[in-house]
Write a protein that holds these residues in place. Structure first.
Motif, mmCIF file in Angstrom:
data_model
loop_
_atom_site.group_PDB
_atom_site.id
_atom_site.type_symbol
_atom_site.label_atom_id
_atom_site.label_comp_id
_atom_site.label_asym_id
_atom_site.label_seq_id
_atom_site.Cartn_x
_atom_site.Cartn_y
_atom_site.Cartn_z
ATOM 1 N N MET A 100 -0.991 -6.699 1.006
ATOM 2 C CA MET A 100 -1.208 -5.276 1.267
ATOM 3 C C MET A 100 -2.273 -4.766 0.307
ATOM 4 N N ASN A 101 -3.248 -4.061 0.868
ATOM 5 C CA ASN A 101 -4.251 -3.369 0.061
ATOM 6 C C ASN A 101 -4.042 -1.880 0.263
ATOM 7 N N VAL A 102 -3.885 -1.168 -0.853
ATOM 8 C CA VAL A 102 -3.628 0.273 -0.822
ATOM 9 C C VAL A 102 -4.785 0.986 -1.510
ATOM 10 N N TYR A 103 -5.310 1.981 -0.828
ATOM 11 C CA TYR A 103 -6.402 2.796 -1.364
ATOM 12 C C TYR A 103 -5.875 4.218 -1.513
ATOM 13 N N LEU A 104 -5.896 4.730 -2.737
ATOM 14 C CA LEU A 104 -5.399 6.075 -3.017
ATOM 15 C C LEU A 104 -6.518 6.953 -3.556
ATOM 16 N N VAL A 105 -6.626 8.131 -2.996
ATOM 17 C CA VAL A 105 -7.548 9.139 -3.520
ATOM 18 C C VAL A 105 -6.804 9.876 -4.624
ATOM 19 N N GLY A 106 -7.489 10.192 -5.692
ATOM 20 C CA GLY A 106 -6.870 10.968 -6.764
ATOM 21 C C GLY A 106 -6.415 12.321 -6.240
ATOM 22 N N ASP A 107 -5.205 12.693 -6.585
ATOM 23 C CA ASP A 107 -4.625 13.961 -6.126
ATOM 24 C C ASP A 107 -5.066 15.077 -7.072
ATOM 25 N N PRO A 108 -5.755 16.096 -6.550
ATOM 26 C CA PRO A 108 -6.199 17.192 -7.412
ATOM 27 C C PRO A 108 -5.034 17.871 -8.141
ATOM 28 N N ARG A 109 -3.847 17.837 -7.547
ATOM 29 C CA ARG A 109 -2.670 18.446 -8.174
ATOM 30 C C ARG A 109 -2.132 17.577 -9.304
ATOM 31 N N LYS A 110 -2.674 16.388 -9.460
ATOM 32 C CA LYS A 110 -2.274 15.473 -10.545
ATOM 33 C C LYS A 110 -3.468 15.223 -11.474
ATOM 34 N N GLY A 111 -4.341 16.204 -11.562
ATOM 35 C CA GLY A 111 -5.502 16.079 -12.436
ATOM 36 C C GLY A 111 -6.511 15.059 -11.957
ATOM 37 N N GLY A 112 -6.494 14.730 -10.659
ATOM 38 C CA GLY A 112 -7.442 13.772 -10.106
ATOM 39 C C GLY A 112 -6.984 12.324 -10.217
ATOM 40 N N ALA A 113 -5.786 12.098 -10.748
ATOM 41 C CA ALA A 113 -5.264 10.734 -10.862
ATOM 42 C C ALA A 113 -4.536 10.351 -9.579
ATOM 43 N N PRO A 137 5.368 -8.423 -0.397
ATOM 44 C CA PRO A 137 3.967 -8.826 -0.220
ATOM 45 C C PRO A 137 3.240 -8.839 -1.564
ATOM 46 N N GLY A 138 2.139 -9.593 -1.613
ATOM 47 C CA GLY A 138 1.203 -9.406 -2.701
ATOM 48 C C GLY A 138 0.537 -8.052 -2.444
ATOM 49 N N ARG A 139 0.197 -7.326 -3.486
ATOM 50 C CA ARG A 139 -0.357 -5.986 -3.259
ATOM 51 C C ARG A 139 -1.409 -5.652 -4.300
ATOM 52 N N THR A 140 -2.451 -4.996 -3.816
ATOM 53 C CA THR A 140 -3.478 -4.428 -4.677
ATOM 54 C C THR A 140 -3.501 -2.938 -4.409
ATOM 55 N N THR A 141 -3.530 -2.143 -5.468
ATOM 56 C CA THR A 141 -3.602 -0.688 -5.325
ATOM 57 C C THR A 141 -4.761 -0.198 -6.180
ATOM 58 N N VAL A 142 -5.687 0.523 -5.554
ATOM 59 C CA VAL A 142 -6.844 1.034 -6.283
ATOM 60 C C VAL A 142 -7.057 2.511 -5.963
ATOM 61 N N GLN A 143 -7.643 3.194 -6.908
ATOM 62 C CA GLN A 143 -8.034 4.580 -6.671
ATOM 63 C C GLN A 143 -9.466 4.578 -6.160
ATOM 64 N N VAL A 144 -9.702 5.353 -5.114
ATOM 65 C CA VAL A 144 -11.029 5.459 -4.518
ATOM 66 C C VAL A 144 -11.491 6.908 -4.577
ATOM 67 N N ALA A 145 -12.789 7.097 -4.440
ATOM 68 C CA ALA A 145 -13.354 8.443 -4.508
ATOM 69 C C ALA A 145 -13.013 9.276 -3.281
ATOM 70 N N GLY A 146 -12.885 8.627 -2.142
ATOM 71 C CA GLY A 146 -12.586 9.374 -0.920
ATOM 72 C C GLY A 146 -12.290 8.441 0.227
ATOM 73 N N LEU A 147 -11.755 9.007 1.288
ATOM 74 C CA LEU A 147 -11.458 8.279 2.523
ATOM 75 C C LEU A 147 -12.188 8.969 3.664
ATOM 76 N N PRO A 148 -12.256 8.346 4.846
ATOM 77 C CA PRO A 148 -13.067 8.892 5.943
ATOM 78 C C PRO A 148 -12.657 10.268 6.464
ATOM 79 N N VAL A 149 -11.411 10.673 6.210
ATOM 80 C CA VAL A 149 -10.941 11.959 6.718
ATOM 81 C C VAL A 149 -10.630 12.879 5.537
ATOM 82 N N PRO A 150 -11.251 14.048 5.461
ATOM 83 C CA PRO A 150 -10.941 14.975 4.375
ATOM 84 C C PRO A 150 -9.447 15.318 4.359
ATOM 85 N N GLY A 151 -8.868 15.291 3.165
ATOM 86 C CA GLY A 151 -7.440 15.569 3.004
ATOM 87 C C GLY A 151 -6.591 14.308 2.968
#
Length: 166
Positions: A100-113, A137-151
């Motif tokens: 599993m690969n997980v891409y997370l955008v920083g949450d502005p309500r969490k200071g961008g983390a 599963p094996g899993r990778t989780t990374v923070q990304v600057a953005g995803l294709p859909v705003p929000g």
């Protein structure tokens, strides 16, 4: 050898026998609900599922807002539910997920983390932290600057595997 003794010996041999050469083998850290490695035997069927985003959780919220899709936990649960449905189309389940690969955008309500706690709230509904867990599963989780859909705060892609003679 008497029959009860022979049956007991045979039962012990079966329950303590090493994994078959055709088993999917997962090595897990006992403190994390994530496999450190997964060995897929030759001949296994693989299914690669493209990254998915959450469905809208509040259609009354403004387009492009986090509120429209929900917080990280809400979005992760939505994505994992969608992945389960996509896997089912091909006869797989979430128990078959090996990577599993997980891409997370920083949450502005969490200071961008990135909100790892929110992700784990949803993740643990599918993959628990149990000593006998055989589906991590094996899993990778990374923070990304953005995803294709705003929000959107969460995108997840998976690889599933099962024995060819399922």
């Amino acid at each position: 050898m008497k029959l009860p003794t022979l049956l007991t010996a045979m039962l012990l041999a079966v329950t303590t026998a090493p994994a078959s050469a055709h088993d999917i083998i997962r090595h897990a850290n006992p403190n994390l609900p994530i496999a450190s490695s997964v060995l897929i035997p030759e001949g296994a069927e693989l299914l690669f599922v493209s990254g998915m985003l959450a469905d809208v959780s509040d259609p009354t919220a403004p387009a492009g807002s986090i509120e429209r899709f929900g917080d990280t936990a809400t979005q992760a649960k939505s994505v994992l539910d969608k992945l389960a449905k996509e896997l089912a189309v091909s006869g797989f389940t979430m128990a078959d997920v090996v990577k599993m690969n997980v891409y997370l955008v920083g949450d502005p309500r969490k200071g961008g983390a990135m909100d790892l706690e929110g992700l784990m709230k949803a993740y643990l509904q599918f993959f628990g932290l149990r000593a006998q867990e055989k589906t991590l599963p094996g899993r990778t989780t990374v923070q990304v600057a953005g995803l294709p859909v705003p929000g959107a705060l969460v995108e997840i892609e998976v690889v599933a595997a099962r024995h060819a003679a399922h």
